[in-house]
Design a protein around this motif. Structure first.
Motif, PDB file in Angstrom:
ATOM      1  N   UNK A 134      14.615  23.671  -8.768  1.00 22.23           N
ATOM      2  CA  UNK A 134      15.158  24.173  -7.506  1.00 22.23           C
ATOM      3  C   UNK A 134      14.878  25.663  -7.359  1.00 22.23           C
ATOM      4  N   UNK A 135      15.064  26.393  -8.453  1.00 20.97           N
ATOM      5  CA  UNK A 135      14.840  27.846  -8.436  1.00 20.97           C
ATOM      6  C   UNK A 135      13.382  28.172  -8.142  1.00 20.97           C
ATOM      7  N   UNK A 136      12.470  27.457  -8.790  1.00 25.79           N
ATOM      8  CA  UNK A 136      11.041  27.722  -8.591  1.00 25.79           C
ATOM      9  C   UNK A 136      10.591  27.353  -7.183  1.00 25.79           C
ATOM     10  N   UNK A 137      11.282  26.395  -6.553  1.00 27.39           N
ATOM     11  CA  UNK A 137      10.926  25.969  -5.198  1.00 27.39           C
ATOM     12  C   UNK A 137      11.567  26.841  -4.122  1.00 27.39           C
ATOM     13  N   UNK A 138      12.529  27.668  -4.529  1.00 29.87           N
ATOM     14  CA  UNK A 138      13.297  28.437  -3.549  1.00 29.87           C
ATOM     15  C   UNK A 138      12.552  29.692  -3.105  1.00 29.87           C
ATOM     16  N   UNK A 139      12.953  30.190  -1.944  1.00 27.21           N
ATOM     17  CA  UNK A 139      12.386  31.446  -1.454  1.00 27.21           C
ATOM     18  C   UNK A 139      13.499  32.426  -1.096  1.00 27.21           C
ATOM     19  N   UNK A 140      14.657  32.243  -1.698  1.00 27.78           N
ATOM     20  CA  UNK A 140      15.788  33.131  -1.435  1.00 27.78           C
ATOM     21  C   UNK A 140      17.026  32.629  -2.142  1.00 27.78           C
ATOM     22  N   UNK A 141      18.188  33.152  -1.741  1.00 27.56           N
ATOM     23  CA  UNK A 141      19.438  32.722  -2.356  1.00 27.56           C
ATOM     24  C   UNK A 141      19.794  31.299  -1.909  1.00 27.56           C
ATOM     25  N   UNK A 148      32.571  19.678   7.496  1.00 31.37           N
ATOM     26  CA  UNK A 148      33.541  19.806   8.584  1.00 31.37           C
ATOM     27  C   UNK A 148      33.574  21.218   9.181  1.00 31.37           C
ATOM     28  N   UNK A 149      32.631  22.068   8.761  1.00 35.04           N
ATOM     29  CA  UNK A 149      32.551  23.409   9.329  1.00 35.04           C
ATOM     30  C   UNK A 149      31.092  23.743   9.579  1.00 35.04           C
ATOM     31  N   UNK A 150      30.860  24.887  10.228  1.00 41.37           N
ATOM     32  CA  UNK A 150      29.493  25.376  10.375  1.00 41.37           C
ATOM     33  C   UNK A 150      29.248  26.546   9.431  1.00 41.37           C
ATOM     34  N   UNK A 151      30.059  26.573   8.366  1.00 40.63           N
ATOM     35  CA  UNK A 151      29.971  27.670   7.392  1.00 40.63           C
ATOM     36  C   UNK A 151      28.983  27.326   6.281  1.00 40.63           C
ATOM     37  N   UNK A 152      28.082  28.236   6.018  1.00 40.70           N
ATOM     38  CA  UNK A 152      27.130  28.103   4.909  1.00 40.70           C
ATOM     39  C   UNK A 152      27.223  29.370   4.074  1.00 40.70           C
ATOM     40  N   UNK A 153      27.564  29.217   2.814  1.00 42.13           N
ATOM     41  CA  UNK A 153      27.809  30.372   1.949  1.00 42.13           C
ATOM     42  C   UNK A 153      26.651  30.571   0.976  1.00 42.13           C
ATOM     43  N   UNK A 154      25.959  31.720   1.067  1.00 45.11           N
ATOM     44  CA  UNK A 154      24.913  32.007   0.081  1.00 45.11           C
ATOM     45  C   UNK A 154      25.548  32.385  -1.258  1.00 45.11           C
ATOM     46  N   UNK A 155      24.985  31.863  -2.335  1.00 46.58           N
ATOM     47  CA  UNK A 155      25.507  32.160  -3.661  1.00 46.58           C
ATOM     48  C   UNK A 155      24.433  32.841  -4.506  1.00 46.58           C
ATOM     49  N   UNK A 156      24.824  33.798  -5.339  1.00 46.79           N
ATOM     50  CA  UNK A 156      23.856  34.355  -6.293  1.00 46.79           C
ATOM     51  C   UNK A 156      23.451  33.269  -7.270  1.00 46.79           C
ATOM     52  N   UNK A 157      22.232  33.339  -7.745  1.00 50.00           N
ATOM     53  CA  UNK A 157      21.714  32.266  -8.595  1.00 50.00           C
ATOM     54  C   UNK A 157      22.548  31.998  -9.841  1.00 50.00           C
TER      55      UNK A 157
END
Length: 332
Positions: A134-141, A148-157
């Protein structure tokens, strides 16, 4: 790449179904020949003793069907859907852990294979490899979407790695605990697979759709042999594969928390064991349930295996339908 639609999903599903159903009798005969029979715990349900020596490790049949269907799906769509292969790799690795556990049980001639610590270490290692992909395929956090919400929380790796490892290993063990009566793990997981098929089609996510469709087809065929009265059990080979498959799909489409909804039965099964053990210790030997996991409690209340499977699977199907509108409302 060919458009992702219901037709392509049905073709992939059919490939997995036909292959799994076709090889089923041969797999069962081979397991019988090798005397790979299920051993029933002495502390387990006494009424399950008639299941003693029914072939186990039957998860092989749907693992093979799913693997072939995933390859066929990639060829059909004319491209390489890396997530489908990554999820297959995760599930297969957990299936391998289950295989070692099943073989140890057979060799010892008892229902106790790898120690809990050995199994946990292997599960964490497999999860770590998947998270690395997943990490190697990612391009960011990485981002965690809250249902049930429109909330998306970025997390540090570093925090995401801990979270992902906990969810993946937890899901794997939860599905394993659900595999306690004929057809239950497969029956509950089938609607979850169909949910992810819908997610893949609506989001035009080839990787998720391919693997989920293959998973649905393989499980539908396996139920021909595993529904009560079962001719074969999936064993840890199959149940750990399924746990990895569900967790992998959730992370592949960036909605791991949706497992709280579509995987509620798995969670209840796990909590019933935790609560039973905790209450037993703090109460000096009293029991909260007649037996845990909770499907055995219902058996002791007089419910038949078919009834439990149909009700648990039906509840999961309704939860998956709810999850479909919750998860895909922004897209729809």
């Amino acid at each position: 790449m060919t458009p992702i639609n219901i037709r392509t999903a049905l073709i992939i599903c059919a490939v997995a179904f036909v292959i799994t159903a076709a090889i089923g009798p041969s797999v069962i005969r081979y397991l019988r020949k090798m005397k790979f029979g299920q051993k029933i715990l002495e502390i387990g349900p006494k009424w399950h003793m008639n299941k003693q020596n029914i072939p186990t490790m039957g998860g092989f049949m749907f693992i093979i069907g799913i693997a072939v269907a995933v390859v066929a799906g990639n060829l059909l769509l004319g491209g390489l859907a890396v997530p489908s292969l990554a999820v297959l790799g995760l599930a297969a690795a957990y299936g391998a852990v289950g295989l070692v556990d099943d073989y140890a049980k057979i060799k010892k001639k008892e229902n106790a294979g790898l120690s809990p610590k050995q199994k946990l270490v292997l599960q964490i290692l497999v999860a770590a490899v998947f998270i690395l992909v997943l990490f190697l395929q990612s391009d960011g956090l990485p981002v965690i979407w809250i249902p049930f919400t429109d909330i998306a929380i970025p997390l540090p790796w570093p925090l995401y790695i801990i979270f992902a490892a906990f969810v993946i290993v937890g899901a794997d063990n939860a599905v394993n605990l659900t595999d306690g009566i004929d057809g239950l793990a497969a029956g509950v997981t089938l609607p979850v697979a169909l949910f992810f098929v819908a997610v893949g089609i609506v989001r035009q996510d080839a990787g998720v759709m391919i693997f989920a469709a293959a998973l649905a087809g393989g499980l539908a065929a396996f139920l021909i042999y595993n529904f009560n009265p079962a001719k074969v059990f999936m064993g840890d080979t199959g149940s750990l594969f399924l746990g990895g498959a569900i967790a992998g799909l959730a992370f592949a489409c960036d909605m791991p928390l949706i497992l709280l909804l579509v995987g509620l039965i798995y969670i209840i099964e796990t909590l019933s064991v935790i609560l039973q053990v905790t209450y037993f210790k703090i109460s000096g030997g009293k029991r909260l349930f007649k037996m845990a996991p909770i499907h055995h409690h219902f058996e002791m209340c007089g419910w038949g295996e078919k009834k439990i499977v149909l009700i648990f699977s039906g509840i999961t199907a309704l939860l998956c339908l709810l999850a479909y509108f919750v998860a895909l409302a922004p897209v729809l």
